[in-house]
Write an enzyme that holds these catalytic residues in place. Structure first.
Site, PDB file in Angstrom:
ATOM      1  N   ASP A  94       0.865  -1.170   0.000  1.00  0.00           N
ATOM      2  CA  ASP A  94       0.000   0.000   0.000  1.00  0.00           C
ATOM      3  C   ASP A  94       0.913   1.234   0.000  1.00  0.00           C
ATOM      4  O   ASP A  94       2.121   1.118   0.216  1.00  0.00           O
ATOM      5  CB  ASP A  94      -0.906  -0.040   1.234  1.00  0.00           C
ATOM      6  CG  ASP A  94      -1.727   1.223   1.404  1.00  0.00           C
ATOM      7  OD1 ASP A  94      -2.407   1.617   0.442  1.00  0.00           O
ATOM      8  OD2 ASP A  94      -1.662   1.820   2.499  1.00  0.00           O
ATOM      9  N   ASP A 101      -0.221   5.220   0.966  1.00  0.00           N
ATOM     10  CA  ASP A 101      -0.498   6.209   2.012  1.00  0.00           C
ATOM     11  C   ASP A 101      -0.665   5.529   3.369  1.00  0.00           C
ATOM     12  O   ASP A 101      -1.489   4.624   3.525  1.00  0.00           O
ATOM     13  CB  ASP A 101      -1.770   6.992   1.683  1.00  0.00           C
ATOM     14  CG  ASP A 101      -1.660   7.751   0.377  1.00  0.00           C
ATOM     15  OD1 ASP A 101      -1.186   8.886   0.397  1.00  0.00           O
ATOM     16  OD2 ASP A 101      -2.038   7.179  -0.668  1.00  0.00           O
ATOM     17  N   ASP A 129      -1.392  -0.758   6.047  1.00  0.00           N
ATOM     18  CA  ASP A 129      -1.496  -0.175   7.386  1.00  0.00           C
ATOM     19  C   ASP A 129      -2.907  -0.090   7.932  1.00  0.00           C
ATOM     20  O   ASP A 129      -3.081   0.298   9.088  1.00  0.00           O
ATOM     21  CB  ASP A 129      -0.929   1.254   7.358  1.00  0.00           C
ATOM     22  CG  ASP A 129      -1.855   2.206   6.592  1.00  0.00           C
ATOM     23  OD1 ASP A 129      -2.450   3.115   7.206  1.00  0.00           O
ATOM     24  OD2 ASP A 129      -2.009   2.022   5.372  1.00  0.00           O
TER      25      ASP A 129
END
Length: 213
Positions: free
Chosen positions: A7, A9, A159
């Site tokens: 991922d 951001d 995250d």
């Protein structure tokens, strides 16, 4: 060797300050009060259209204006992208180590593909990735598993709740970076491993690959 997909951001980069700047530029144009950084972080994860929906709801803007204001936020973001965005500590070294070990790296993000590629270039890590799937690369975005499937991953690193759900729906092993934008306790998110420091990631990946033999 493994195919490792990341991922963007909240995982590789802390981009929330630039996203907040873009959102607040739009709000100021509308004569409305800006949002705090924590508020904007709470809206990140499901792509730009959903973020704009939440921003509009937070400031009581008519939902019918979404088609007008979403491109406005995108335009502001393209203008400020990279001004305050930084790599999380240890990211560059971890990616270089994984690449040097022979692993192939890809990116699967809900950020539109063009600004995602711009971020990678600005951070000096674009050459390490052989594929970038953005939120507008396919008809569907995460947590639909299609974008992750398009990257053919062995391991997915993210995250957030969206990342955990995406990996689960794609039946891909998920490694959780705990220092990003998640709102849920680590123990409540499905994952095969977690880490707080990118310096630990190469060793963690190797241990997972050995376990799968």
């Amino acid at each position: 060797m493994a195919r490792i997909v990341f991922d963007l951001d909240g995982t590789l980069i802390d981009s929330a300050p630039d996203i907040r700047a873009a959102v607040n530029l739009m709000l100021v144009e509308q004569g409305l009060a800006p949002l705090s950084l924590s508020e904007v972080i709470g809206f990140i994860g499901n792509g730009l259209p959903h973020l704009v929906t939440l921003v509009m709801a937070a400031r009581g803007i008519d939902p019918a204006r979404h088609a007008e204001l979403s491109p406005c936020v995108a335009r502001h973001y393209n203008a400020v992208n990279g001004q305050e965005t930084v790599l999380y500590p240890g990211v560059a070294g971890a990616l270089a180590a994984l690449h040097a070990a022979g692993h192939s790296l890809a990116l699967c993000t809900n950020k539109p593909e063009a600004p995602a590629r711009a971020c990678l270039a600005q951070m000096g890590i674009a050459a390490l990735f052989d594929q970038v799937i953005g939120g507008d690369s396919l008809p569907r975005r995460k947590p639909d598993p299609a974008p992750l499937h398009a990257c053919t991953p062995d391991i997915y690193i993210g995250d957030s709740e969206v990342d955990a759900e995406t990996a689960s729906r794609a039946a891909v092993r998920f490694v959780l970076f705990t220092e990003g934008y998640r709102k849920t306790a680590v123990a409540e998110l499905p994952h095969v491993a977690s880490f707080t420091d990118f310096a630990d990631l190469p060793t963690l990946i190797e241990s997972l690959l050995v376990r799968s033999l």
